[in-house]
Design a protein around this motif. Structure first.
Motif, PDB file in Angstrom:
ATOM      1  N   ARG A  14      47.382   2.910  -4.892  1.00  0.00           N
ATOM      2  CA  ARG A  14      47.090   4.022  -5.789  1.00  0.00           C
ATOM      3  C   ARG A  14      45.645   4.492  -5.713  1.00  0.00           C
ATOM      4  O   ARG A  14      45.088   4.972  -6.696  1.00  0.00           O
ATOM      5  CB  ARG A  14      47.467   3.685  -7.225  1.00  0.00           C
ATOM      6  N   THR A  15      45.055   4.352  -4.529  1.00  0.00           N
ATOM      7  CA  THR A  15      43.722   4.883  -4.291  1.00  0.00           C
ATOM      8  C   THR A  15      43.877   6.292  -3.741  1.00  0.00           C
ATOM      9  O   THR A  15      44.674   6.513  -2.834  1.00  0.00           O
ATOM     10  CB  THR A  15      42.957   4.010  -3.283  1.00  0.00           C
ATOM     11  N   THR A  16      43.136   7.231  -4.296  1.00  0.00           N
ATOM     12  CA  THR A  16      43.168   8.599  -3.797  1.00  0.00           C
ATOM     13  C   THR A  16      42.140   8.720  -2.685  1.00  0.00           C
ATOM     14  O   THR A  16      40.998   8.273  -2.821  1.00  0.00           O
ATOM     15  CB  THR A  16      42.854   9.595  -4.923  1.00  0.00           C
ATOM     16  N   HIS A  17      42.568   9.314  -1.571  1.00  0.00           N
ATOM     17  CA  HIS A  17      41.727   9.460  -0.386  1.00  0.00           C
ATOM     18  C   HIS A  17      41.451  10.926  -0.118  1.00  0.00           C
ATOM     19  O   HIS A  17      42.276  11.790  -0.413  1.00  0.00           O
ATOM     20  CB  HIS A  17      42.450   8.908   0.850  1.00  0.00           C
ATOM     21  N   SER A  18      40.333  11.170   0.520  1.00  0.00           N
ATOM     22  CA  SER A  18      40.064  12.515   1.001  1.00  0.00           C
ATOM     23  C   SER A  18      40.992  12.784   2.185  1.00  0.00           C
ATOM     24  O   SER A  18      41.721  11.902   2.640  1.00  0.00           O
ATOM     25  CB  SER A  18      38.587  12.653   1.394  1.00  0.00           C
ATOM     26  N   ALA A  19      40.967  13.993   2.695  1.00  0.00           N
ATOM     27  CA  ALA A  19      41.865  14.391   3.789  1.00  0.00           C
ATOM     28  C   ALA A  19      41.820  13.384   4.932  1.00  0.00           C
ATOM     29  O   ALA A  19      40.748  12.942   5.340  1.00  0.00           O
ATOM     30  CB  ALA A  19      41.489  15.780   4.297  1.00  0.00           C
ATOM     31  N   GLY A  20      42.981  13.026   5.436  1.00  0.00           N
ATOM     32  CA  GLY A  20      43.081  12.100   6.555  1.00  0.00           C
ATOM     33  C   GLY A  20      43.104  10.636   6.155  1.00  0.00           C
ATOM     34  O   GLY A  20      43.250   9.758   6.999  1.00  0.00           O
ATOM     35  N   GLY A  21      42.992  10.338   4.879  1.00  0.00           N
ATOM     36  CA  GLY A  21      42.921   8.954   4.430  1.00  0.00           C
ATOM     37  C   GLY A  21      44.257   8.270   4.217  1.00  0.00           C
ATOM     38  O   GLY A  21      44.313   7.060   4.060  1.00  0.00           O
ATOM     39  N   THR A  22      45.336   9.048   4.168  1.00  0.00           N
ATOM     40  CA  THR A  22      46.669   8.454   4.023  1.00  0.00           C
ATOM     41  C   THR A  22      47.570   8.927   5.153  1.00  0.00           C
ATOM     42  O   THR A  22      47.377  10.013   5.703  1.00  0.00           O
ATOM     43  CB  THR A  22      47.333   8.817   2.682  1.00  0.00           C
ATOM     44  N   THR A  23      48.527   8.093   5.487  1.00  0.00           N
ATOM     45  CA  THR A  23      49.469   8.380   6.568  1.00  0.00           C
ATOM     46  C   THR A  23      50.862   7.934   6.135  1.00  0.00           C
ATOM     47  O   THR A  23      50.991   6.950   5.401  1.00  0.00           O
ATOM     48  CB  THR A  23      49.079   7.608   7.848  1.00  0.00           C
ATOM     49  N   LEU A  24      51.874   8.624   6.601  1.00  0.00           N
ATOM     50  CA  LEU A  24      53.242   8.186   6.370  1.00  0.00           C
ATOM     51  C   LEU A  24      53.531   7.006   7.281  1.00  0.00           C
ATOM     52  O   LEU A  24      53.381   7.095   8.506  1.00  0.00           O
ATOM     53  CB  LEU A  24      54.234   9.316   6.662  1.00  0.00           C
ATOM     54  N   PHE A  25      53.889   5.872   6.678  1.00  0.00           N
ATOM     55  CA  PHE A  25      54.306   4.694   7.425  1.00  0.00           C
ATOM     56  C   PHE A  25      55.781   4.457   7.157  1.00  0.00           C
ATOM     57  O   PHE A  25      56.230   4.602   6.020  1.00  0.00           O
ATOM     58  CB  PHE A  25      53.511   3.453   6.997  1.00  0.00           C
ATOM     59  N   THR A  26      56.519   4.099   8.204  1.00  0.00           N
ATOM     60  CA  THR A  26      57.938   3.799   8.058  1.00  0.00           C
ATOM     61  C   THR A  26      58.217   2.396   8.575  1.00  0.00           C
ATOM     62  O   THR A  26      57.490   1.860   9.402  1.00  0.00           O
ATOM     63  CB  THR A  26      58.814   4.803   8.831  1.00  0.00           C
ATOM     64  N   ALA A  27      59.297   1.827   8.053  1.00  0.00           N
ATOM     65  CA  ALA A  27      59.764   0.510   8.494  1.00  0.00           C
ATOM     66  C   ALA A  27      61.270   0.578   8.640  1.00  0.00           C
ATOM     67  O   ALA A  27      61.958   1.172   7.800  1.00  0.00           O
ATOM     68  CB  ALA A  27      59.379  -0.557   7.481  1.00  0.00           C
ATOM     69  N   ALA A  28      61.779  -0.010   9.711  1.00  0.00           N
ATOM     70  CA  ALA A  28      63.228  -0.056   9.931  1.00  0.00           C
ATOM     71  C   ALA A  28      63.862  -0.974   8.896  1.00  0.00           C
ATOM     72  O   ALA A  28      63.319  -2.030   8.575  1.00  0.00           O
ATOM     73  CB  ALA A  28      63.535  -0.554  11.336  1.00  0.00           C
ATOM     74  N   ARG A  29      65.003  -0.555   8.370  1.00  0.00           N
ATOM     75  CA  ARG A  29      65.737  -1.411   7.438  1.00  0.00           C
ATOM     76  C   ARG A  29      66.232  -2.657   8.152  1.00  0.00           C
ATOM     77  O   ARG A  29      66.346  -2.685   9.372  1.00  0.00           O
ATOM     78  CB  ARG A  29      66.913  -0.662   6.834  1.00  0.00           C
ATOM     79  N   VAL A  57      50.684   5.519   2.821  1.00  0.00           N
ATOM     80  CA  VAL A  57      49.810   4.361   2.655  1.00  0.00           C
ATOM     81  C   VAL A  57      48.431   4.697   3.224  1.00  0.00           C
ATOM     82  O   VAL A  57      48.294   5.590   4.064  1.00  0.00           O
ATOM     83  CB  VAL A  57      50.422   3.139   3.393  1.00  0.00           C
ATOM     84  N   CYS A  58      47.436   3.944   2.807  1.00  0.00           N
ATOM     85  CA  CYS A  58      46.087   4.102   3.347  1.00  0.00           C
ATOM     86  C   CYS A  58      46.162   4.079   4.877  1.00  0.00           C
ATOM     87  O   CYS A  58      46.742   3.158   5.451  1.00  0.00           O
ATOM     88  CB  CYS A  58      45.178   2.969   2.879  1.00  0.00           C
ATOM     89  N   ALA A  59      45.587   5.061   5.514  1.00  0.00           N
ATOM     90  CA  ALA A  59      45.663   5.173   6.975  1.00  0.00           C
ATOM     91  C   ALA A  59      45.066   3.958   7.669  1.00  0.00           C
ATOM     92  O   ALA A  59      45.526   3.561   8.746  1.00  0.00           O
ATOM     93  CB  ALA A  59      44.968   6.448   7.445  1.00  0.00           C
ATOM     94  N   ASP A  60      44.063   3.334   7.044  1.00  0.00           N
ATOM     95  CA  ASP A  60      43.438   2.158   7.650  1.00  0.00           C
ATOM     96  C   ASP A  60      44.097   0.852   7.203  1.00  0.00           C
ATOM     97  O   ASP A  60      43.624  -0.231   7.548  1.00  0.00           O
ATOM     98  CB  ASP A  60      41.943   2.125   7.335  1.00  0.00           C
ATOM     99  N   LEU A  61      45.176   0.944   6.425  1.00  0.00           N
ATOM    100  CA  LEU A  61      45.873  -0.220   5.864  1.00  0.00           C
ATOM    101  C   LEU A  61      44.914  -1.139   5.114  1.00  0.00           C
ATOM    102  O   LEU A  61      45.088  -2.349   5.075  1.00  0.00           O
ATOM    103  CB  LEU A  61      46.628  -0.997   6.960  1.00  0.00           C
ATOM    104  N   GLY A  62      43.914  -0.559   4.485  1.00  0.00           N
ATOM    105  CA  GLY A  62      42.893  -1.315   3.787  1.00  0.00           C
ATOM    106  C   GLY A  62      43.120  -1.450   2.295  1.00  0.00           C
ATOM    107  O   GLY A  62      42.159  -1.642   1.541  1.00  0.00           O
ATOM    108  N   CYS A  63      44.360  -1.405   1.857  1.00  0.00           N
ATOM    109  CA  CYS A  63      44.662  -1.460   0.422  1.00  0.00           C
ATOM    110  C   CYS A  63      44.002  -2.642  -0.275  1.00  0.00           C
ATOM    111  O   CYS A  63      43.471  -2.501  -1.371  1.00  0.00           O
ATOM    112  CB  CYS A  63      46.166  -1.514   0.197  1.00  0.00           C
TER     113      CYS A  63
END
Length: 109
Positions: free
Chosen positions: A32-47, A62-68
């Protein structure tokens, strides 16, 4: 890769990032961190199981750098990162654990 504590052992889920990051200010669904442009990316995982082998996936932003795990520890907002307001670091860490576990449960059910 997303690694979360499980009942008996950690659970790992392989994530695949979209080809480009979100081009506007956006919030990570996990920390739940708000990022400036480019800071988040859609990540998917196979079921899990046959659904995943058939191409069925679950996705979230999710955070583009996976730095949650680092972002929830930020005490004060910066120009690029703004943690959820009004919460302590411990509350943000607990929320991250809960939301990450819920995402993994969605993938593995």
């Amino acid at each position: 890769m997303l690694l979360v504590p499980g009942a008996d052992e950690p659970i790992a889920v392989m994530l695949r990032a979209a080809s480009n990051a979100v081009g506007a200010t956006a919030m990570c669904a996990l920390c739940r961190t708000t990022h400036s442009a480019g800071g988040t990316t859609l990540f998917t995982a196979a079921r899990r199981g046959g659904k995943g082998r058939n191409g069925n996936t679950v996705g979230t932003y999710v955070c583009a750098d996976l730095g949650c795990r680092h972002h929830v520890r930020i005490e004060k907002a910066t120009a690029a990162l703004r943690p959820a307001p009004g919460l302590t670091v411990d509350e943000r860490r607990a929320g991250l654990r809960e939301r990450a576990a819920a995402f993994v449960e969605e993938v593995t059910r």
